[in-house]
Write an enzyme that holds these catalytic residues in place. Structure first.
Site, PDB file in Angstrom:
ATOM      1  N   ASP A 488       0.824  -1.207   0.000  1.00 48.74           N
ATOM      2  CA  ASP A 488       0.000   0.000   0.000  1.00 48.74           C
ATOM      3  C   ASP A 488       0.866   1.268   0.000  1.00 48.74           C
ATOM      4  O   ASP A 488       1.584   1.547   0.960  1.00 48.74           O
ATOM      5  CB  ASP A 488      -0.899  -0.050   1.251  1.00 48.74           C
ATOM      6  CG  ASP A 488      -1.894   1.088   1.303  1.00 48.74           C
ATOM      7  OD1 ASP A 488      -1.926   1.911   0.368  1.00 48.74           O
ATOM      8  OD2 ASP A 488      -2.638   1.147   2.294  1.00 48.74           O
ATOM      9  N   GLY A 533      -5.030   3.402  -7.966  1.00 48.58           N
ATOM     10  CA  GLY A 533      -5.245   3.605  -9.396  1.00 48.58           C
ATOM     11  C   GLY A 533      -4.380   4.690 -10.010  1.00 48.58           C
ATOM     12  O   GLY A 533      -4.561   5.049 -11.177  1.00 48.58           O
ATOM     13  N   ASP A 554     -10.483   4.028  -1.159  1.00 47.19           N
ATOM     14  CA  ASP A 554     -11.153   3.027  -0.315  1.00 47.19           C
ATOM     15  C   ASP A 554     -12.664   3.029  -0.488  1.00 47.19           C
ATOM     16  O   ASP A 554     -13.295   4.085  -0.590  1.00 47.19           O
ATOM     17  CB  ASP A 554     -10.848   3.315   1.158  1.00 47.19           C
ATOM     18  CG  ASP A 554      -9.411   2.989   1.492  1.00 47.19           C
ATOM     19  OD1 ASP A 554      -8.605   2.811   0.560  1.00 47.19           O
ATOM     20  OD2 ASP A 554      -9.106   2.917   2.690  1.00 47.19           O
TER      21      ASP A 554
HETATM   22  C1  GAL Z   1      -5.445   2.274   2.905  1.00 44.41           C
HETATM   23  C2  GAL Z   1      -5.907   1.115   2.042  1.00 44.41           C
HETATM   24  C3  GAL Z   1      -6.901   0.323   2.850  1.00 44.41           C
HETATM   25  C4  GAL Z   1      -6.233  -0.177   4.104  1.00 44.41           C
HETATM   26  C5  GAL Z   1      -5.621   0.970   4.885  1.00 44.41           C
HETATM   27  C6  GAL Z   1      -4.795   0.482   6.061  1.00 44.41           C
HETATM   28  O1  GAL Z   1      -4.526   3.025   2.197  1.00 44.41           O
HETATM   29  O2  GAL Z   1      -6.479   1.597   0.857  1.00 44.41           O
HETATM   30  O3  GAL Z   1      -7.431  -0.739   2.090  1.00 44.41           O
HETATM   31  O4  GAL Z   1      -5.260  -1.110   3.758  1.00 44.41           O
HETATM   32  O5  GAL Z   1      -4.805   1.758   4.069  1.00 44.41           O
HETATM   33  O6  GAL Z   1      -4.228   1.527   6.796  1.00 44.41           O
END
Ligand code: GAL
Length: 740
Positions: A488, A533, A554
């Site tokens: 991420d 994306g 998200d």
């Molecule tokens: C976001 C991600 C989520 C989750 C979260 C955890 O950036 O899109 O799906 O993983 O971080 O902190």
């Protein structure tokens, strides 16, 4: 989200009725620019332009972008409205919306705000569609009774249209019936019941009648009517249980009529209804008959077979190097040489037996069909723990979800420590006492282990990321038996800011780096990119050997979020998906979610949930359950475990579906299947139920005339000539069609 101020009271029912003592104003004085003096009641606005507050300023000759404009509404508020009111605690201001953001002053005092203004701490943020309802404590509200009051709106607009719009200024005292609330709950038993609970939060006794009807929205027929006279004191409730049919859509409609005034409040609710037929007791294979693995990597695969346990698994022609667990159907071992290895697996129980010809494809490609499993984020958020992960994994087995192919058990953010070990290896926090133990336990059950990290210094949750330790981290993952990495972007944003050339290569770089180390490990690790994306990741995800890539930010459990991510943002991405490479529109939002220890039922209606799962199967999207599986109900199990619906998702052709008909609120999405047929999602995206003449669209599909048609959720064959379907608001008719 609407912001509320300290002086505002929360929790007003949404059923506020404008009674006789309502003041409504539509006209305001208007001036472009920004000057805090304009909030003051004494300011002279007599030379300002007159404007209608219910229509954007663009409609009225003003185009203001990246600029402020002020409105001043003059209104006399008679003391009598407060004197005559039954409720004297609060006074309600229902105000027009502010496009994009703004502040509201009553006689110079700030009483409300939406979005973020450019000078604000968090910077500009649009809340153009946020409702503005403010409940002011009567004894604190800065009101000049029986005299002029000035409501001043300071509005900032980023892009057209802008200004105040939607509703007029409405000021009123709450009505007695504002204290009434409705709640609905469902109970499963011999008879399925929905209980409507009427509550009263106001300090007056509510006297009236409640009528609850159960109706069939498809035919409009009323199935039952229950009437009750009520006398409800403050903080008391009355429950009205009604029976309904859980195997189809029923509506529970409640009307409360206030005795003294005759005012009526109404609300409708659709209880969860289960379309998926119960699985047979005899064994049934619910999987794609193929599995991809790289040479020498451990094979971790659990045959998804539904049916009563105990069940015995046997095989014939099992290739040397592989093992099959006779009790749980878990395939193990490894194969060193490339090629297709085909063998037969048989599952047998007290009710019968079933066999499948299955191929292990040893080659470069894994994830030949899109991944299915669970991820901790949408339920537990940062409060995830090893215990919580194991409890959902155990439930995946015990409640039969593993029998439908849900096999990845993925720990999202918040397993990491705040600091690395002295040797630079990644450390876990005390919620995860034994990562290797967790991996071993999952593998013993034929399940797979997923983990999360960031290419940056910190993850989104503020835990340690992998920067400068990519190799060490990949090695740790291998030693714990990790089979899936969600990587991420998050903290990497800070690194990225230092980049001179923010071209695609700069976006690719951190993902390429981790790919190198993942591939050095002697096991298959599904590589899941999460960078929302950016830089058209679908165009280069394959280049970094990713198996899937998130295509958006998200998801959350609202129709707006699911609609935007699922329908709007995926519509053009179908060319980029294929076996081993999948677009990921984010995790499922069915069941109990909450992103914290406080879980709640998904806010999607039952029909929105059918739409959600239907669309994700058409999109060949990652199907990662986001709820606490230990608390899953049979409605959600029905959504996730319909073998005919899931067969579309796991279809080995691996084509992603696309929209083929867009007609107002009606959309038809199709996915081509390996047997030459098509899965068609006929979606009603509008806010009214519709009867759709599917026959009208068959020609547009350009596949010829219909040969066969099957309702996938209900698992029933359909007529190829009678093609009129009732499709509820935000709902779907999901069919499999073959053509001649
Ligand atoms: C976001 C991600 C989520 C989750 C979260 C955890 O950036 O899109 O799906 O993983 O971080 O902190």
């Amino acid at each position: 989200m609407r912001k509320r101020f300290a002086l505002l009271l929360l929790a007003l029912t949404s059923l506020t009725l404008a009674g006789a003592q309502t003041i409504t104003v539509k006209k305001a004085a208007f001036q472009k620019g920004d000057n805090m003096e304009w909030s003051k009641p004494s300011f002279d606005d007599s030379k300002w332009q007159q404007m209608d507050v219910t229509r954007n300023w663009d409609d009225q000759g003003q185009v203001l972008n990246n600029a402020f404009g002020w409105y001043r509404v003059h209104v006399t508020i008679p003391k009598s409205i407060a004197d005559k009111a039954e409720q004297k605690e609060t006074i309600l201001f229902d105000l027009p919306k502010m496009d994009d953001a703004g502040e509201v002053y009553l006689n110079g005092k700030l009483i409300g705000k939406t979005g973020g203004l450019p000078g604000d701490k968090g910077g500009y943020r649009s809340a153009w569609n946020a409702p503005q309802s403010y409940a002011l404590k009567l004894n604190e509200a800065p009101i000049n009774w029986d005299a002029d009051n000035v409501l001043a709106f300071r509005v900032y607009n980023a892009g057209e249209p802008g200004g105040l719009f939607d509703t007029p200024v409405t000021i009123h005292m709450p009505h007695r019936t504002d204290g009434i609330s409705f709640a609905f709950s469902e109970q499963r038993g011999k008879k399925d019941l929905c209980t409507v609970t009427l509550g009263n939060s106001y300090p007056v006794t509510q006297k009236g009648t409640v009528v609850v009807t159960v109706s069939d929205p498809e035919t409009g027929a009323t199935l039952s009517t229950t009437k009750k006279s009520v006398s409800l004191k403050k903080d008391k409730t009355v429950a009205v249980p009604v029976a309904y049919d859980r195997s189809k859509m029923n509506a529970i409609n409640v009307t409360y009529t206030d005795g003294p005034s005759g005012l009526q409040l109404t609300k409708s609710y659709i209880p969860k209804y289960i379309l998926t037929p119960p699985a047979p007791l005899a064994p049934r294979f619910n999987n794609a008959p193929v599995f991809g693995v790289r040479p020498g990597s451990p094979v971790i695969y659990r045959f998804p077979v539904s049916g009563e346990r105990p069940m015995k698994f046997t095989s014939s022609n099992l290739p040397e190097g592989l093992t099959l667990n006779a009790e749980n159907g878990a395939l193990g071992g490894k194969l060193e040489r490339r090629g297709n290895y085909t063998f037969t697996v048989t599952a047998e129980n007290a009710h019968g037996k079933a066999s499948q010809e299955f191929t292990v494809r040893v080659g470069s490609q894994i994830a030949l069909t899109p991944p299915m499993g669970w991820n901790s984020w949408n339920c537990w958020g940062l409060s995830v723990s090893q215990e919580r992960v194991m409890s959902s994994a155990q439930a995946i087995i015990d409640k039969g979800l593993a029998d439908y192919g849900y096999c990845y058990i993925n720990v999202d953010d918040a397993w990491e420590a705040r600091e690395r070990n002295a040797d630079g290896t990644i450390a876990v926090n005390d919620k995860f006492p034994d990562m290797k133990g967790l991996g071993d336990w999952l593998h013993a059950n034929g399940l797979k282990f997923g983990i999360y990290s960031s290419p940056g210094d910190y993850t989104c949750g503020g835990y340690l990321g992998s920067i400068d330790h990519e190799k060490q981290d990949a090695e740790s993952y291998n030693s714990w038996g990790v089979d899936y990495l969600k990587y991420d972007w998050c903290g990497y944003g800070r690194e990225f800011d230092k980049e001179k050339d923010k071209n695609t290569a700069a976006y690719v770089r951190p993902y390429l780096l981790m790919e190198k180390y993942l591939r050095e490990q002697p096991r298959d690790i599904f590589y899941s990119l999460c960078q929302y994306g950016m830089a058209n990741v679908w165009e280069w995800g394959e280049f970094v050997d990713a198996n899937s890539w998130r295509t958006t930010g998200d998801i959350t459990d609202t129709w707006a979020s699911m609609y935007n991510i699922g329908f709007v943002r995926q519509a053009k991405l179908y060319p980029y998906a294929k076996p081993g490479r999948w677009n990921d529109p984010d995790m499922l939002i069915v069941g109990k979610v909450g992103w914290s220890s406080n879980l709640r039922d998904s806010r999607l209606t039952p029909d929105e949930q059918y739409t959600h799962i239907t669309l994700w199967t058409i999109l060949a999207a990652n199907m990662l359950i986001g709820c606490d599986v230990s608390q899953i109900d049979d409605f959600t199990i029905g959504l996730l475990c319909n073998n005919e619906v899931n067969a579309v998702h796991q279809d080995i052709l691996g084509k992603q579906g696309k929209p083929v008909v867009i007609d107002g609120d009606l959309q038809i999405w199709e996915r081509e299947l390996s047997d030459g047929s098509y899965a068609l999602g006929i979606f009603n995206l509008g806010s009214e139920n519709q009867t759709v003449d599917f026959g009208k669209y068959v020609k547009q599909l350009e596949h010829g005339s219909l040969k066969s048609l099957r309702d996938l959720w209900r698992q029933q064959d359909l007529s190829t000539s009678e093609l009129s379907y009732f499709i509820p608001t935000h709902g779907v008719k999901y069919v499999k069609a073959s053509f001649k």
